[in-house]
Structure formats: structure tokens, C-alpha cells
Scaffold this active site. Structure first.
Site, PDB file in Angstrom:
ATOM      1  N   ASP A  12     -27.506  34.881 126.087  1.00  0.00           N
ATOM      2  CA  ASP A  12     -26.045  34.832 126.111  1.00  0.00           C
ATOM      3  C   ASP A  12     -25.519  33.581 125.418  1.00  0.00           C
ATOM      4  O   ASP A  12     -24.524  32.988 125.828  1.00  0.00           O
ATOM      5  CB  ASP A  12     -25.481  34.940 127.533  1.00  0.00           C
ATOM      6  CG  ASP A  12     -24.179  35.733 127.581  1.00  0.00           C
ATOM      7  OD1 ASP A  12     -23.591  35.982 126.516  1.00  0.00           O
ATOM      8  OD2 ASP A  12     -23.760  36.085 128.683  1.00  0.00           O
ATOM      9  N   HIS A  50     -21.104  45.633 126.826  1.00  0.00           N
ATOM     10  CA  HIS A  50     -20.979  44.201 127.107  1.00  0.00           C
ATOM     11  C   HIS A  50     -19.664  43.951 127.856  1.00  0.00           C
ATOM     12  O   HIS A  50     -18.700  44.692 127.660  1.00  0.00           O
ATOM     13  CB  HIS A  50     -21.004  43.435 125.773  1.00  0.00           C
ATOM     14  CG  HIS A  50     -20.915  41.955 125.946  1.00  0.00           C
ATOM     15  ND1 HIS A  50     -19.724  41.294 126.127  1.00  0.00           N
ATOM     16  CD2 HIS A  50     -21.888  41.018 125.975  1.00  0.00           C
ATOM     17  CE1 HIS A  50     -19.982  39.996 126.279  1.00  0.00           C
ATOM     18  NE2 HIS A  50     -21.277  39.804 126.185  1.00  0.00           N
TER      19      HIS A  50
HETATM   20  C1  1DF Z   1     -18.360  34.298 128.632  1.00  0.00           C
HETATM   21  C2  1DF Z   1     -19.521  34.937 129.055  1.00  0.00           C
HETATM   22  C3  1DF Z   1     -17.703  34.749 127.486  1.00  0.00           C
HETATM   23  C4  1DF Z   1     -20.007  36.020 128.358  1.00  0.00           C
HETATM   24  C5  1DF Z   1     -18.241  35.808 126.760  1.00  0.00           C
HETATM   25  O1  1DF Z   1     -17.634  36.317 125.668  1.00  0.00           O
HETATM   26  C6  1DF Z   1     -19.438  36.406 127.167  1.00  0.00           C
HETATM   27  C7  1DF Z   1     -17.825  33.171 129.371  1.00  0.00           C
HETATM   28  C8  1DF Z   1     -16.290  35.906 125.371  1.00  0.00           C
HETATM   29  O2  1DF Z   1     -18.598  32.467 130.035  1.00  0.00           O
HETATM   30  O3  1DF Z   1     -16.602  32.940 129.310  1.00  0.00           O
HETATM   31  O4  1DF Z   1     -20.021  37.298 126.363  1.00  0.00           O
HETATM   32  N1  1DF Z   1     -21.100  36.719 128.926  1.00  0.00           N
HETATM   33  O5  1DF Z   1     -21.601  37.714 128.414  1.00  0.00           O
HETATM   34  O6  1DF Z   1     -21.501  36.344 130.063  1.00  0.00           O
HETATM   35 MN    MN Z   2     -22.355  37.978 126.562  1.00  0.00          MN
END
Ligand code: 1DF
Ligand code: MN
Length: 355
Positions: free
Chosen positions: A317, A191
């Protein structure tokens, strides 16, 4: 408004398959306490400060909503799932998880987080499955936690939030983790994490370090480093999962294969060694791809075409991209029901060992 209001958004129509979302984040309040202490110290990593410092302190509607959702594994989350037609979430400790902590704290908090997750799954066994957090800072302890998670907690997958303080799993010092993942048959979900030092600034100065672009670039790089380091020649049964439509790697595959072959042949880098197969073959045979953040029919179909329809899985997500309408877009894809059922339900059941 940025965020759909679950109460006012039309619920997707019932479907002839279960919708299992496979990259869904949570945060135990005790982890946020650790983060708060790290952020107060002032020497916290810039990427971490930019990411969790934002979500934990911003008065914006997005940040406050996300913090509320991250810490709830009961009524609020289930209501959001119901409103979006999500039958089940596969939960992962939100990024960066334990990977920003010192080694001892990371090892002990990974256990605590996995117990917290197992409790939530016990409370709502038809709604939640999960992935184990591990501390790559201590590969032997991570391997032990995989064993404990599988045998004692009944959780059959692992999440690693990309680099650990700038270090990549392509480094053999981490391979004890791959050995355990292969032995216990737990796929590793690679991730995104906040960008590491050295990569952060050129992205941050134009606001592109986060989920908009930087996450995908860095996590795609990490997956490719694992492939080109020969990890899958060494661990032929190891399986991994990557989100965000494979962090664009399927779209790159042709050029990567061509240039990898050319680079090996010219012996340009000591680090680029011959592999048993082409990079794209490892991608197709060792990876599963989720569409987290990409509810876009042509991209889903291209990825199914490239990977095979048994290797592409649905993910929302949540709570970072809680968009109820997207479920409807994906339901409406012009695609045989058998493939759509693989996408939303049966691939997730197989990969995460959901009964
Ligand atoms: C964000 C996106 C933050 C994802 C995440 O974890 C995350 C974000 C802090 O939009 O700031 O898992 N993502 O997987 O796209
Ligand atoms: Mn994510």
C-alpha cells in the site's frame, strides 16, 4: 517519526523469493490538476474533499511525503522499493481515480492514465506491472478500455475504487464491465474509495472514515453486495481481488453464510435472492486477497487457511503505508517456504500475468 527514512532504515535481508507488492498507488500530475479544479468548485463530495483535499493541501509531513511519492514513477520510487526490498510493484491509479469525475472526463482520463502507466512499465519493465483504470460511469467505454489495455498496453488487471458516486457494481447497469473482465480474463481489484454520502458523517465525526476503518467497512460491503447480487452465478469465470486482508470478510464468513441462508429462507427482502452457493464459497473461489496494510502473521495465516495459500498475496500500500520494517515481519513468518513464496511472488505473477 511517522515515516521511516529509507536511508536510515535497515534494508530487509535478501530472500529466496521475489517480493512483489500488489496494491501500490500512483498519481499522474494531470489527475491532480483535475482534482484541484474539482476541489475549487466547492460542491465536491465530502468524502473526496476529506481524502484528497487533505493530501493535496495539508502541510503535514505525511501528506507532503505522500504527494511526492505518488507522482514519481522513477528514481524516488525505485529507491524506496530498493530500501524496502521490493522487487516489483503492481501499480494502480490512486483512489478515487477517475470515479469522482464527470463521465466524459473520466472516460478520457482513464485512457490517459493507462498510457501514463504503460510508459512507466516500459521504462522499468522488471520493476513495475499495473492495473487498468476504467470509468464505471460509462460501462461500455470501460469495457472498451479493458480491451485496449489488454491488447495494446499488455496490462492484464483492472482497478475499481469501490463505489462510483454512491453507486455499486451490484447494480446490473454496470455488468458490462464484468462481462469484459471475464472475457479478457482480467481480475478486478476492488480498492477502497472515500465513503459515499449517507455513510460518511457517522465515520467522519469520529475520525474513522479513512484507511483506519471506514475504507474497510465500505469496500467489504461492496464485495458482499457483488456476491449477494448473484454476479458470480452470472459470470462464473470472473475473478476479483480485495486488499486489507479481504476487508475482514474471511473473519465474517461463517456468520454471513448462516444469516444469508436464514434471510433467503424467510423471504425478508426482495433483494436477497437464493444463490447457487454459499457467500463464503464465492469469496474463496472468485477472490484473491492481499494483506495491504496488515503485516500481521496470525491474520495472514488465518486468511491462507480460509482461502488456500494460492489466493493470498503480498501488498504494501505504498506510499500510504510505506513501512520498511513490515517487510521484515512478513519475511520472518513461521511458514513453509513454499507458502511464503506463493505469498510474496508466484501468486502475484499468476494473478497479474507477470512474466
Ligand atoms: C489511504 C489508504 C489512501 C489507502 C489511499 O488512497 C489508499 C490513506 C487515497 O491512508 O489515506 O489507497 N489504502 O488503500 O489503505
Ligand atoms: Mn490502497
Amino acid at each position: 517519526m511517522l515515516l521511516p527514512d529509507p536511508a536510515s532504515t535497515r534494508r530487509p535481508a535478501p530472500a529466496p523469493y521475489k517480493r512483489i507488492a500488489t496494491e501500490e498507488a500512483f498519481a499522474p500530475p494531470a489527475m491532480l490538476d483535475i482534482y484541484r479544479r474539482l476541489l475549487e468548485r466547492g460542491d465536491a463530495d465530502a468524502g473526496f474533499r476529506g481524502l484528497m483535499g487533505f493530501y493535496m493541501t495539508s502541510p503535514s509531513e505525511r501528506a507532503r511525503h505522500i504527494m511526492r511519492c505518488l507522482t514519481d514513477l522513477d528514481a524516488l520510487r525505485l529507491a524506496h522499493m530498493d530500501a524496502a526490498g521490493i522487487d516489483m510493484q503492481v501499480l494502480a491509479l490512486t483512489s478515487p481515480g477517475v470515479q469522482v469525475m464527470d463521465s466524459a472526463t473520466a472516460v478520457s482520463f482513464a485512457r490517459e492514465a493507462n498510457d501514463f502507466l504503460a510508459d512507466a512499465i516500459r521504462r522499468h519493465p522488471t520493476r513495475f506491472a499495473g492495473m487498468l483504470a476504467v470509468a464505471p460511469q460509462d460501462p461500455a467505454a470501460a469495457a472498451k478500455e479493458i480491451e485496449r489495455g489488454v491488447n495494446r498496453l499488455g496490462i492484464h488487471a483492472v482497478v475499481i475504487n469501490s463505489h462510483t458516486q454512491g453507486e455499486y457494481l451490484s447494480d446490473p447497469k454496470f455488468w458490462e464491465i464484468f462481462e469484459a473482465a471475464q472475457a479478457y480474463d482480467t481480475p478486478i481489484y476492488l480498492h477502497p474509495n472515500a465513503l459515499p454520502k449517507g455513510m460518511y458523517e457517522p465515520f467522519y465525526e469520529c475520525g474513522l472514515d479513512g484507511a483506519i476503518y471506514g475504507f474497510g467497512v465500505e469496500t467489504g460491503l461492496h464485495a458482499l453486495r457483488i456476491i449477494t447480487a448473484g454476479v458470480f452465478d452470472r459470470f462464473p469465470k470472473l475473478r476479483m481481488v480485495i486488499g486489507h486482508m479481504g476487508e475482514a470478510l474471511p473473519f465474517w464468513a461463517y456468520r454471513i453464510d448462516y444469516m444469508h441462508r436464514a434471510t433467503v429462507a424467510s423471504q425478508r427482502y426482495a433483494s436477497v435472492k437464493p444463490l447457487q452457493r454459499r457467500p463464503s464459497e464465492y469469496l474463496r473461489e472468485h477472490f484473491y486477497i492481499t494483506n495491504s496494510g496488515v503485516a500481521w502473521e496470525p491474520a495472514v495465516k488465518f486468511t491462507q487457511d480460509f482461502m488456500g495459500s494460492d489466493r493470498v498475496l503480498y501488498a504494501m500500500d505504498y506510499p500510504y503505508q510505506y513501512a520498511v520494517d513490515e517487510v521484515g515481519f512478513l519475511d520472518a513468518m513461521d511458514m513453509p517456504l513454499a507458502d511464503k513464496t506463493r505469498f510474496f511472488q508466484t501468486n502475484a505473477q499468476a494473478v497479474f500475468k507477470i512474466a
